[in-house]
Scaffold this active site. Structure first.
Site, PDB file in Angstrom:
ATOM      1  N   GLY A  32      28.949 -35.274  10.488  1.00 49.40           N
ATOM      2  CA  GLY A  32      29.397 -35.506  11.856  1.00 49.40           C
ATOM      3  C   GLY A  32      29.076 -36.879  12.409  1.00 49.40           C
ATOM      4  N   HIS A  33      28.351 -37.706  11.656  1.00 49.13           N
ATOM      5  CA  HIS A  33      28.060 -39.056  12.152  1.00 49.13           C
ATOM      6  C   HIS A  33      29.161 -39.988  11.661  1.00 49.13           C
ATOM      7  CE1 HIS A  33      25.782 -42.894  12.671  1.00 49.13           C
ATOM      8  NE2 HIS A  33      25.493 -42.277  13.803  1.00 49.13           N
ATOM      9  N   PHE A  34      30.158 -40.162  12.497  1.00 54.03           N
ATOM     10  CA  PHE A  34      31.407 -40.856  12.197  1.00 54.03           C
ATOM     11  C   PHE A  34      32.202 -40.038  11.177  1.00 54.03           C
ATOM     12  CE2 PHE A  34      28.661 -44.305  13.671  1.00 54.03           C
ATOM     13  CZ  PHE A  34      29.411 -44.721  14.767  1.00 54.03           C
TER      14      PHE A  34
ATOM     15  N   VAL B 290      28.041 -43.109   8.316  1.00 50.86           N
ATOM     16  CA  VAL B 290      27.203 -44.303   8.350  1.00 50.86           C
ATOM     17  C   VAL B 290      25.777 -43.851   8.658  1.00 50.86           C
ATOM     18  CG1 VAL B 290      26.780 -46.475   9.582  1.00 50.86           C
ATOM     19  CG2 VAL B 290      29.112 -45.751   9.130  1.00 50.86           C
TER      20      VAL B 290
END
Length: 142
Positions: A45-47, A52
């Site tokens: 879910g981080h980008f 990243v």
């Protein structure tokens, strides 16, 4: 104190241990590595579809290698189960992203160690030798 012994004294465990190897360490600084496995939870879910490594994790990696490992080395036999190194300040500039499966090398240079406070200049380079982030980190021995 041997490098593996220093790592064994770190107050972290997987998945929050961000030190694979200490390449060199002396009273003036430390150099160590970590590879960011693509399966680490923070990538979810981080980008979306283009993960990243979060800046806070890069900062934590520099703190674990550049501050805590160096602090354990400097304290040598005075570091025990009741000793901790608490982060007191950071000033980090981020220049490049770090992606899953990238290996980084952290370089730390002691600015000072007095009155229980350790302050270091730190930088992190990717496998191509490019600086991805750098700055200063300080902590207190408690």
């Amino acid at each position: 104190m041997k490098n593996k012994e220093i790592i064994s004294k770190l107050p972290y465990s997987k998945p929050f241990l961000f030190v694979d190897e200490i390449i060199k360490i002396d009273e003036n600084g430390v150099e160590g590595t970590f590879t960011f496995d693509e399966k680490l939870d923070f990538y979810k879910g981080h980008f979306e579809n283009h993960p990243v490594t979060p800046g806070v994790i890069l900062t934590e990696t520099m703190a674990q290698i550049g501050l805590v490992c160096l602090g354990i080395f400097l304290l040598d036999n005075n570091f025990n189960k009741n000793t901790s190194i608490a982060l007191t300040s950071t000033n980090i500039e981020f220049m490049k992203p770090v992606f899953p499966n990238e290996k980084v090398t952290v370089f730390s240079e002691k600015v000072y160690f007095r009155f229980g406070k350790l302050k270091c200049k730190v930088s992190m380079k990717n496998e191509f030798g490019v600086v991805v982030c750098s700055g200063e980190i300080a902590g207190m021995i408690v």
